[in-house]
Design a protein around this motif. Structure first.
Motif, PDB file in Angstrom:
ATOM      1  N   ASN A  31       0.846  -1.191   0.000  1.00  0.00           N
ATOM      2  CA  ASN A  31       0.000   0.000   0.000  1.00  0.00           C
ATOM      3  C   ASN A  31       0.879   1.236   0.000  1.00  0.00           C
ATOM      4  O   ASN A  31       1.983   1.220   0.557  1.00  0.00           O
ATOM      5  N   ILE A  32       0.374   2.290  -0.628  1.00  0.00           N
ATOM      6  CA  ILE A  32       1.108   3.543  -0.683  1.00  0.00           C
ATOM      7  C   ILE A  32       0.122   4.692  -0.463  1.00  0.00           C
ATOM      8  O   ILE A  32      -1.025   4.619  -0.913  1.00  0.00           O
ATOM      9  N   VAL A  33       0.561   5.692   0.268  1.00  0.00           N
ATOM     10  CA  VAL A  33      -0.256   6.882   0.505  1.00  0.00           C
ATOM     11  C   VAL A  33       0.308   7.994  -0.360  1.00  0.00           C
ATOM     12  O   VAL A  33       1.495   8.330  -0.270  1.00  0.00           O
ATOM     13  N   LEU A  34      -0.554   8.552  -1.220  1.00  0.00           N
ATOM     14  CA  LEU A  34      -0.161   9.615  -2.144  1.00  0.00           C
ATOM     15  C   LEU A  34      -0.977  10.860  -1.852  1.00  0.00           C
ATOM     16  O   LEU A  34      -2.151  10.773  -1.482  1.00  0.00           O
ATOM     17  N   GLN A  35      -0.353  12.036  -2.028  1.00  0.00           N
ATOM     18  CA  GLN A  35      -1.038  13.299  -1.801  1.00  0.00           C
ATOM     19  C   GLN A  35      -0.933  14.157  -3.049  1.00  0.00           C
ATOM     20  O   GLN A  35       0.127  14.224  -3.685  1.00  0.00           O
ATOM     21  N   GLU A  36      -2.049  14.802  -3.398  1.00  0.00           N
ATOM     22  CA  GLU A  36      -2.043  15.701  -4.544  1.00  0.00           C
ATOM     23  C   GLU A  36      -1.087  16.850  -4.274  1.00  0.00           C
ATOM     24  O   GLU A  36      -0.859  17.234  -3.129  1.00  0.00           O
ATOM     25  N   MET A  37      -0.518  17.393  -5.341  1.00  0.00           N
ATOM     26  CA  MET A  37       0.408  18.508  -5.215  1.00  0.00           C
ATOM     27  C   MET A  37      -0.361  19.770  -4.843  1.00  0.00           C
ATOM     28  O   MET A  37      -1.518  19.934  -5.197  1.00  0.00           O
ATOM     29  N   GLY A  38       0.299  20.631  -4.113  1.00  0.00           N
ATOM     30  CA  GLY A  38      -0.318  21.885  -3.684  1.00  0.00           C
ATOM     31  C   GLY A  38       0.057  22.137  -2.238  1.00  0.00           C
ATOM     32  O   GLY A  38       1.215  22.082  -1.868  1.00  0.00           O
ATOM     33  N   GLY A  39      -0.923  22.360  -1.425  1.00  0.00           N
ATOM     34  CA  GLY A  39      -0.690  22.691  -0.024  1.00  0.00           C
ATOM     35  C   GLY A  39      -0.630  21.478   0.882  1.00  0.00           C
ATOM     36  O   GLY A  39      -0.711  20.330   0.455  1.00  0.00           O
ATOM     37  N   LYS A  40      -0.518  21.780   2.162  1.00  0.00           N
ATOM     38  CA  LYS A  40      -0.390  20.759   3.201  1.00  0.00           C
ATOM     39  C   LYS A  40      -1.654  19.911   3.355  1.00  0.00           C
ATOM     40  O   LYS A  40      -1.593  18.765   3.772  1.00  0.00           O
ATOM     41  N   PHE A  41      -2.804  20.466   2.995  1.00  0.00           N
ATOM     42  CA  PHE A  41      -4.077  19.793   3.234  1.00  0.00           C
ATOM     43  C   PHE A  41      -4.751  19.295   1.950  1.00  0.00           C
ATOM     44  O   PHE A  41      -5.966  19.139   1.907  1.00  0.00           O
ATOM     45  N   GLU A  42      -3.955  19.007   0.920  1.00  0.00           N
ATOM     46  CA  GLU A  42      -4.518  18.478  -0.328  1.00  0.00           C
ATOM     47  C   GLU A  42      -5.023  17.049  -0.106  1.00  0.00           C
ATOM     48  O   GLU A  42      -4.663  16.387   0.866  1.00  0.00           O
ATOM     49  N   ASN A  43      -5.829  16.556  -1.028  1.00  0.00           N
ATOM     50  CA  ASN A  43      -6.398  15.210  -0.924  1.00  0.00           C
ATOM     51  C   ASN A  43      -5.315  14.145  -0.892  1.00  0.00           C
ATOM     52  O   ASN A  43      -4.301  14.254  -1.590  1.00  0.00           O
ATOM     53  N   GLN A  44      -5.547  13.120  -0.084  1.00  0.00           N
ATOM     54  CA  GLN A  44      -4.653  11.970  -0.007  1.00  0.00           C
ATOM     55  C   GLN A  44      -5.408  10.713  -0.410  1.00  0.00           C
ATOM     56  O   GLN A  44      -6.615  10.611  -0.182  1.00  0.00           O
ATOM     57  N   TYR A  45      -4.681   9.759  -1.004  1.00  0.00           N
ATOM     58  CA  TYR A  45      -5.260   8.504  -1.451  1.00  0.00           C
ATOM     59  C   TYR A  45      -4.387   7.351  -0.969  1.00  0.00           C
ATOM     60  O   TYR A  45      -3.161   7.443  -1.018  1.00  0.00           O
ATOM     61  N   VAL A  46      -5.022   6.277  -0.529  1.00  0.00           N
ATOM     62  CA  VAL A  46      -4.302   5.043  -0.204  1.00  0.00           C
ATOM     63  C   VAL A  46      -4.537   4.110  -1.378  1.00  0.00           C
ATOM     64  O   VAL A  46      -5.673   3.720  -1.652  1.00  0.00           O
ATOM     65  N   ALA A  47      -3.467   3.782  -2.082  1.00  0.00           N
ATOM     66  CA  ALA A  47      -3.569   2.951  -3.278  1.00  0.00           C
ATOM     67  C   ALA A  47      -2.778   1.658  -3.070  1.00  0.00           C
ATOM     68  O   ALA A  47      -1.918   1.568  -2.196  1.00  0.00           O
ATOM     69  N   THR A  48      -3.071   0.674  -3.908  1.00  0.00           N
ATOM     70  CA  THR A  48      -2.392  -0.616  -3.871  1.00  0.00           C
ATOM     71  C   THR A  48      -1.442  -0.712  -5.058  1.00  0.00           C
ATOM     72  O   THR A  48      -1.804  -0.366  -6.181  1.00  0.00           O
ATOM     73  N   MET A  49      -0.238  -1.195  -4.789  1.00  0.00           N
ATOM     74  CA  MET A  49       0.744  -1.475  -5.840  1.00  0.00           C
ATOM     75  C   MET A  49       0.871  -2.988  -5.927  1.00  0.00           C
ATOM     76  O   MET A  49       1.005  -3.656  -4.902  1.00  0.00           O
ATOM     77  N   LEU A  50       0.839  -3.544  -7.147  1.00  0.00           N
ATOM     78  CA  LEU A  50       0.902  -4.991  -7.330  1.00  0.00           C
ATOM     79  C   LEU A  50       2.084  -5.398  -8.200  1.00  0.00           C
ATOM     80  O   LEU A  50       2.559  -4.619  -9.022  1.00  0.00           O
ATOM     81  N   GLY A  51       2.527  -6.635  -8.029  1.00  0.00           N
ATOM     82  CA  GLY A  51       3.571  -7.218  -8.864  1.00  0.00           C
ATOM     83  C   GLY A  51       4.937  -6.596  -8.625  1.00  0.00           C
ATOM     84  O   GLY A  51       5.274  -6.211  -7.505  1.00  0.00           O
ATOM     85  N   ASN A  52       5.721  -6.469  -9.689  1.00  0.00           N
ATOM     86  CA  ASN A  52       7.063  -5.894  -9.589  1.00  0.00           C
ATOM     87  C   ASN A  52       7.028  -4.451  -9.103  1.00  0.00           C
ATOM     88  O   ASN A  52       7.952  -3.973  -8.456  1.00  0.00           O
ATOM     89  N   MET A  53       5.944  -3.746  -9.408  1.00  0.00           N
ATOM     90  CA  MET A  53       5.801  -2.362  -8.981  1.00  0.00           C
ATOM     91  C   MET A  53       5.833  -2.261  -7.452  1.00  0.00           C
ATOM     92  O   MET A  53       6.343  -1.297  -6.893  1.00  0.00           O
ATOM     93  N   ALA A  54       5.310  -3.276  -6.763  1.00  0.00           N
ATOM     94  CA  ALA A  54       5.244  -3.267  -5.294  1.00  0.00           C
ATOM     95  C   ALA A  54       6.618  -3.353  -4.654  1.00  0.00           C
ATOM     96  O   ALA A  54       6.800  -2.935  -3.516  1.00  0.00           O
ATOM     97  N   THR A  55       7.598  -3.872  -5.359  1.00  0.00           N
ATOM     98  CA  THR A  55       8.940  -4.022  -4.791  1.00  0.00           C
ATOM     99  C   THR A  55       9.793  -2.774  -4.981  1.00  0.00           C
ATOM    100  O   THR A  55      10.878  -2.677  -4.423  1.00  0.00           O
ATOM    101  N   PHE A  56       9.320  -1.814  -5.775  1.00  0.00           N
ATOM    102  CA  PHE A  56      10.059  -0.573  -6.009  1.00  0.00           C
ATOM    103  C   PHE A  56       9.847   0.350  -4.817  1.00  0.00           C
ATOM    104  O   PHE A  56       8.724   0.677  -4.473  1.00  0.00           O
ATOM    105  N   LYS A  57      10.927   0.756  -4.166  1.00  0.00           N
ATOM    106  CA  LYS A  57      10.831   1.585  -2.956  1.00  0.00           C
ATOM    107  C   LYS A  57      10.805   3.069  -3.297  1.00  0.00           C
ATOM    108  O   LYS A  57      11.636   3.553  -4.046  1.00  0.00           O
ATOM    109  N   LEU A  58       9.825   3.755  -2.727  1.00  0.00           N
ATOM    110  CA  LEU A  58       9.718   5.202  -2.858  1.00  0.00           C
ATOM    111  C   LEU A  58       9.841   5.809  -1.465  1.00  0.00           C
ATOM    112  O   LEU A  58       9.394   5.221  -0.483  1.00  0.00           O
ATOM    113  N   ALA A  59      10.434   6.988  -1.384  1.00  0.00           N
ATOM    114  CA  ALA A  59      10.647   7.654  -0.102  1.00  0.00           C
ATOM    115  C   ALA A  59       9.606   8.752   0.088  1.00  0.00           C
ATOM    116  O   ALA A  59       9.125   9.341  -0.890  1.00  0.00           O
ATOM    117  N   PRO A  60       9.260   9.052   1.343  1.00  0.00           N
ATOM    118  CA  PRO A  60       8.351  10.174   1.592  1.00  0.00           C
ATOM    119  C   PRO A  60       8.905  11.455   0.969  1.00  0.00           C
ATOM    120  O   PRO A  60      10.106  11.742   1.069  1.00  0.00           O
TER     121      PRO A  60
END
Length: 92
Positions: A31-60
């Motif tokens: 699972n990954i939490v993503l936030q729309e660009m803009g300010g501190k209070f923009e919308n956030q989404y919890v999305a699922t990454m599957l397969g090889n994509m799930a093993t790719f590490k992203l940093a906050p």
């Protein structure tokens, strides 16, 4: 689908799940939490990454262009929404 520019808030650890659609019967998922660009209070989404994509590490704080697939399903009279990250590009 349209790509959207988003910032990574956090990413969970990848783990294996049973899947009849994969060759070896298991599929990586995280699972990954993503936030729309803009300010501190923009919308956030919890999305699922599957397969090889799930093993790719992203940093906050990483900025990524993503495509998301939104779907809903009904189970026991309740409706659930799933968000799947179908593609992403990490900016350096």
């Amino acid at each position: 689908m349209n790509a959207k520019l988003m910032r990574v808030v956090q990413q969970g650890e990848a783990f294996a799940v049973q899947s009849q659609k994969s060759e070896n019967g298991q599929l990586m998922k995280c699972n990954i939490v993503l936030q729309e660009m803009g300010g501190k209070f923009e919308n956030q989404y919890v999305a699922t990454m599957l397969g090889n994509m799930a093993t790719f590490k992203l940093a906050p704080g990483d900025v990524v262009a993503v495509t998301l697939r939104f779907s809903t399903r009904e189970y026991n009279g309740q409706v659930f929404q799933d968000i799947l990250l179908t593609d992403f590009y990490k900016f350096n």
